[in-house]
Write a protein that holds these residues in place. Sequence first.
Motif: not given
Length: 106
Positions: A41-42, A96, A92, A99-100
């Motif tokens: 997910c990242c 993510c 997610l 957030y990034l």
Amino acid sequence: MPAAFYYWNNLLVSKSIIMRNSKLPTATALLVLGISSVALCCCYGIPGRLTGGIALFLYRRDKRVYDKNKGGYSNFDNLKTGRMLSILGITLPPLCLMYLLSIHYL
């Protein structure tokens, strides 16, 4: 009682024991895809969403098989766990990514 009756009765009992121990066709693959969707997910979300979507497709197919004979399969817990992980792996990546982006632009 005739011997054929005893044979048929034992055959039915042995088939029910065999069916009770059988496993769903793609439950393990679903679990692996669910875990990989959370792990990926990242990576900007695309691999995680892709593997999560495939896992949900496999869940829907195995759920139909399970609904036909609910007592005949022993690994339904893997199916449920894989479904939850794939849903988590689909939801997610946008979090993510936000957030990034917030780290980069704020």
